[in-house]
Design a protein around this motif. Structure first.
Motif, PDB file in Angstrom:
ATOM      1  N   MET A  36      38.751  36.283  40.221  1.00 14.38           N
ATOM      2  CA  MET A  36      39.959  37.098  40.363  1.00 14.38           C
ATOM      3  C   MET A  36      41.141  36.456  39.641  1.00 14.38           C
ATOM      4  O   MET A  36      41.397  35.265  39.811  1.00 14.38           O
ATOM      5  CB  MET A  36      40.331  37.217  41.840  1.00 14.38           C
ATOM      6  CG  MET A  36      39.398  38.103  42.620  1.00 14.38           C
ATOM      7  SD  MET A  36      39.693  39.830  42.187  1.00 14.38           S
ATOM      8  CE  MET A  36      38.450  40.580  43.184  1.00 14.38           C
ATOM      9  N   LEU A  37      41.867  37.249  38.893  1.00 17.10           N
ATOM     10  CA  LEU A  37      43.079  36.751  38.249  1.00 17.10           C
ATOM     11  C   LEU A  37      44.253  36.969  39.211  1.00 17.10           C
ATOM     12  O   LEU A  37      44.354  38.023  39.842  1.00 17.10           O
ATOM     13  CB  LEU A  37      43.351  37.489  36.937  1.00 17.10           C
ATOM     14  CG  LEU A  37      42.243  37.469  35.885  1.00 17.10           C
ATOM     15  CD1 LEU A  37      42.779  37.990  34.559  1.00 17.10           C
ATOM     16  CD2 LEU A  37      41.710  36.063  35.685  1.00 17.10           C
ATOM     17  N   ILE A  38      45.094  35.963  39.314  1.00 13.83           N
ATOM     18  CA  ILE A  38      46.214  36.030  40.251  1.00 13.83           C
ATOM     19  C   ILE A  38      47.506  36.359  39.504  1.00 13.83           C
ATOM     20  O   ILE A  38      47.868  35.680  38.543  1.00 13.83           O
ATOM     21  CB  ILE A  38      46.380  34.666  40.975  1.00 13.83           C
ATOM     22  CG1 ILE A  38      45.103  34.273  41.731  1.00 13.83           C
ATOM     23  CG2 ILE A  38      47.607  34.700  41.902  1.00 13.83           C
ATOM     24  CD1 ILE A  38      44.651  35.253  42.787  1.00 13.83           C
ATOM     25  N   ASP A  39      48.198  37.389  39.988  1.00 12.37           N
ATOM     26  CA  ASP A  39      49.561  37.642  39.519  1.00 12.37           C
ATOM     27  C   ASP A  39      50.477  37.503  40.734  1.00 12.37           C
ATOM     28  O   ASP A  39      50.560  38.405  41.564  1.00 12.37           O
ATOM     29  CB  ASP A  39      49.695  39.027  38.886  1.00 12.37           C
ATOM     30  CG  ASP A  39      51.006  39.146  38.105  1.00 12.37           C
ATOM     31  OD1 ASP A  39      51.934  38.353  38.396  1.00 12.37           O
ATOM     32  OD2 ASP A  39      51.098  40.008  37.215  1.00 12.37           O
ATOM     33  N   MET A  40      51.123  36.359  40.821  1.00  5.98           N
ATOM     34  CA  MET A  40      51.914  36.023  42.008  1.00  5.98           C
ATOM     35  C   MET A  40      53.307  36.637  41.986  1.00  5.98           C
ATOM     36  O   MET A  40      54.007  36.604  42.989  1.00  5.98           O
ATOM     37  CB  MET A  40      51.982  34.483  42.125  1.00  5.98           C
ATOM     38  CG  MET A  40      52.722  33.945  43.324  1.00  5.98           C
ATOM     39  SD  MET A  40      52.026  34.466  44.915  1.00  5.98           S
ATOM     40  CE  MET A  40      53.486  34.316  45.965  1.00  5.98           C
ATOM     41  N   HIS A  41      53.691  37.220  40.861  1.00 12.25           N
ATOM     42  CA  HIS A  41      55.048  37.802  40.794  1.00 12.25           C
ATOM     43  C   HIS A  41      55.039  38.960  39.800  1.00 12.25           C
ATOM     44  O   HIS A  41      55.131  38.757  38.589  1.00 12.25           O
ATOM     45  CB  HIS A  41      56.054  36.723  40.375  1.00 12.25           C
ATOM     46  CG  HIS A  41      57.471  37.184  40.409  1.00 12.25           C
ATOM     47  ND1 HIS A  41      58.358  36.817  41.404  1.00 12.25           N
ATOM     48  CD2 HIS A  41      58.165  37.995  39.579  1.00 12.25           C
ATOM     49  CE1 HIS A  41      59.530  37.368  41.177  1.00 12.25           C
ATOM     50  NE2 HIS A  41      59.447  38.092  40.066  1.00 12.25           N
ATOM     51  N   VAL A  42      54.929  40.163  40.337  1.00 11.22           N
ATOM     52  CA  VAL A  42      54.858  41.340  39.459  1.00 11.22           C
ATOM     53  C   VAL A  42      55.585  42.502  40.149  1.00 11.22           C
ATOM     54  O   VAL A  42      55.488  42.668  41.360  1.00 11.22           O
ATOM     55  CB  VAL A  42      53.373  41.670  39.103  1.00 11.22           C
ATOM     56  CG1 VAL A  42      52.487  41.734  40.331  1.00 11.22           C
ATOM     57  CG2 VAL A  42      53.244  42.954  38.288  1.00 11.22           C
ATOM     58  N   LEU A  66      50.575  28.540  40.295  1.00  9.40           N
ATOM     59  CA  LEU A  66      50.060  29.901  40.425  1.00  9.40           C
ATOM     60  C   LEU A  66      50.465  30.667  39.175  1.00  9.40           C
ATOM     61  O   LEU A  66      51.523  30.389  38.597  1.00  9.40           O
ATOM     62  CB  LEU A  66      50.657  30.591  41.660  1.00  9.40           C
ATOM     63  CG  LEU A  66      50.069  30.185  43.007  1.00  9.40           C
ATOM     64  CD1 LEU A  66      50.969  30.634  44.141  1.00  9.40           C
ATOM     65  CD2 LEU A  66      48.670  30.773  43.173  1.00  9.40           C
ATOM     66  N   THR A  67      49.634  31.612  38.774  1.00  5.13           N
ATOM     67  CA  THR A  67      49.956  32.399  37.571  1.00  5.13           C
ATOM     68  C   THR A  67      50.699  33.674  37.957  1.00  5.13           C
ATOM     69  O   THR A  67      50.530  34.197  39.056  1.00  5.13           O
ATOM     70  CB  THR A  67      48.671  32.753  36.805  1.00  5.13           C
ATOM     71  OG1 THR A  67      47.702  33.244  37.740  1.00  5.13           O
ATOM     72  CG2 THR A  67      48.108  31.542  36.094  1.00  5.13           C
ATOM     73  N   GLU A  68      51.524  34.139  37.024  1.00  9.28           N
ATOM     74  CA  GLU A  68      52.305  35.354  37.263  1.00  9.28           C
ATOM     75  C   GLU A  68      52.600  36.036  35.922  1.00  9.28           C
ATOM     76  O   GLU A  68      52.447  35.422  34.856  1.00  9.28           O
ATOM     77  CB  GLU A  68      53.635  35.004  37.929  1.00  9.28           C
ATOM     78  CG  GLU A  68      54.537  34.139  37.028  1.00  9.28           C
ATOM     79  CD  GLU A  68      56.014  34.189  37.422  1.00  9.28           C
ATOM     80  OE1 GLU A  68      56.349  33.670  38.486  1.00  9.28           O
ATOM     81  OE2 GLU A  68      56.811  34.746  36.637  1.00  9.28           O
ATOM     82  N   SER A  69      53.042  37.292  36.015  1.00 17.59           N
ATOM     83  CA  SER A  69      53.452  37.977  34.776  1.00 17.59           C
ATOM     84  C   SER A  69      54.938  38.340  34.769  1.00 17.59           C
ATOM     85  O   SER A  69      55.547  38.428  33.727  1.00 17.59           O
ATOM     86  CB  SER A  69      52.622  39.248  34.583  1.00 17.59           C
ATOM     87  OG  SER A  69      52.962  40.216  35.569  1.00 17.59           O
ATOM     88  N   ASP A  70      55.521  38.612  35.937  1.00 17.13           N
ATOM     89  CA  ASP A  70      56.868  39.195  36.041  1.00 17.13           C
ATOM     90  C   ASP A  70      56.946  40.526  35.295  1.00 17.13           C
ATOM     91  O   ASP A  70      58.025  40.952  34.881  1.00 17.13           O
ATOM     92  CB  ASP A  70      57.963  38.236  35.555  1.00 17.13           C
ATOM     93  CG  ASP A  70      59.342  38.594  36.102  1.00 17.13           C
ATOM     94  OD1 ASP A  70      59.418  39.332  37.105  1.00 17.13           O
ATOM     95  OD2 ASP A  70      60.350  38.152  35.530  1.00 17.13           O
ATOM     96  N   PRO A 110      50.366  41.828  33.063  1.00 12.84           N
ATOM     97  CA  PRO A 110      49.292  41.049  33.725  1.00 12.84           C
ATOM     98  C   PRO A 110      48.146  40.642  32.800  1.00 12.84           C
ATOM     99  O   PRO A 110      47.416  39.697  33.113  1.00 12.84           O
ATOM    100  CB  PRO A 110      48.799  42.008  34.826  1.00 12.84           C
ATOM    101  CG  PRO A 110      49.955  42.922  35.087  1.00 12.84           C
ATOM    102  CD  PRO A 110      50.614  43.103  33.759  1.00 12.84           C
ATOM    103  N   GLU A 111      47.980  41.334  31.669  1.00 16.16           N
ATOM    104  CA  GLU A 111      46.908  40.958  30.732  1.00 16.16           C
ATOM    105  C   GLU A 111      47.108  39.528  30.205  1.00 16.16           C
ATOM    106  O   GLU A 111      46.146  38.851  29.858  1.00 16.16           O
ATOM    107  CB  GLU A 111      46.874  41.898  29.511  1.00 16.16           C
ATOM    108  CG  GLU A 111      47.045  43.370  29.800  1.00 16.16           C
ATOM    109  CD  GLU A 111      45.838  43.977  30.500  1.00 16.16           C
ATOM    110  OE1 GLU A 111      44.758  43.362  30.434  1.00 16.16           O
ATOM    111  OE2 GLU A 111      45.997  45.057  31.112  1.00 16.16           O
TER     112      GLU A 111
END
Ligand SMILES: [Zn+2]
Length: 237
Positions: free
Chosen positions: A1-7, A186-190, A202-203
Motif C-alpha cells: 500500500m502506498l501512503i499519502d499522509m497529507h492530501v 511518512l510519504t505525502e502528496s499535498d 499521489p502518483e
C-alpha cells in the motif's frame, strides 16, 4: 500500500482510482471541507479523515466554530486533526487568532489521543514546544522544511516528518529527508497543490519511495512496507 499522509481529497477527482493501492489521510481546510471529508471517508474505506481549520482560513473562522468542529470530530470518532497548526510565513497578521484556535485543537488532541496533521510554516519550533506542553504524542509535520537541528528532537518525541515530492526541486527538503531515519518518515502528496513546476499528486509518492530505497540502500518493497507500518503505528489507538 502506498501512503499519502497529507492530501486534500475533497479537491481530487477520481478518488476511486486509488482504492486498493493507497491509504490516504485526507485533510480539510475549514468546517465545510471537514464535513465533506468525513462524507468521503464513508464512501471510500481507504481514507482516514482529518478535520480542522487551515491557518490560512483563520481570518474567516471563529473560536466558537473551531469548538463546534471538535464536537463534530468527537461524535464521528475522528482520529485525526488537519490541516491545523500555525503559519507566521504566509499569514503572520492572524497569528494571535491562529494560536487561540490551535490551542483548542491541542486540547482535543490531548484529551482524545488524536493525530495532528500539522502545517508549521515559519513556526516549527513554536509548534513543537506547544506539542510538548500539551503532551501530544501523535504528530505529523507535513512537508517539513524547518530547522535541521530540530529533527532530532522531533524524532526523540516519536513525531513523524512528511516526505513531499517537492524534494525533486527543493534542496532543503531533500536534505531533511536524507537526514531522517525511515522509522520517522511518512510519504505525502499535498495534492492538488501546484508547487512551482510540480503538480503535486499521489502518483508521485512512488518516486518518493524509490528515493528512500536509494538513500537507505533497501529494496523498494521493504521501504513501502516500513512506511505503511509507520502509518499504522501513528493511527494506533
Ligand atoms: Zn495541505
Amino acid at each position: 500500500m502506498l501512503i499519502d499522509m497529507h492530501v486534500h481529497c475533497n479537491e481530487l477527482k477520481d478518488l476511486d482510482h486509488y482504492s486498493g493501492s493507497h491509504l490516504f489521510a485526507c485533510v480539510a481546510e475549514d468546517v465545510e471541507t471537514s464535513k465533506a471529508t468525513i462524507e468521503l471517508s464513508r464512501r471510500f474505506h481507504f481514507i482516514k479523515p482529518c478535520v480542522g481549520i487551515h491557518p490560512w482560513n483563520i481570518a474567516r473562522s471563529s473560536v466558537e466554530e473551531a469548538r463546534s468542529l471538535m464536537e463534530i470530530a468527537v461524535s464521528n470518532n475522528i482520529e485525526c486533526l488537519g490541516e491545523v497548526g500555525l503559519d507566521s510565513r504566509f499569514v503572520p497578521e492572524t497569528l494571535p487568532r491562529q494560536r487561540e484556535v490551535f490551542k483548542i485543537f491541542l486540547d482535543y488532541a490531548r484529551e482524545y489521543d488524536l493525530v495532528l496533521n500539522l502545517h508549521t510554516a515559519g513556526t516549527h519550533r513554536e509548534v513543537f514546544q506547544m506539542l510538548k506542553t500539551w503532551r501530544v504524542e501523535k504528530a505529523y509535520f507535513h512537508w517539513y522544511t524547518g530547522p535541521e537541528d530540530l529533527i532530532k528532537e522531533l524524532i526523540d518525541s516519536g513525531y513523524f516528518i512528511g516526505v513531499n515530492p517537492s524534494w525533486k526541486i527543493q534542496e532543503k527538503h531533500y536534505r531533511i529527508i536524507s537526514k531522517t531515519p525511515l522509522s520517522n518518515l511518512l510519504t505525502e502528496s499535498d495534492a492538488p497543490y501546484q508547487y512551482k513546476s510540480l503538480s503535486l499528486n499521489p502518483e508521485l509518492i512512488s518516486d518518493s519511495l524509490d528515493l528512500l530505497a536509494r538513500l537507505h540502500n533497501l529494496d523498494r518493497e521493504i521501504v513501502e512496507e516500513k512506511i505503511e507500518e509507520n502509518f499504522r503505528r501513528l493511527f494506533t489507538r
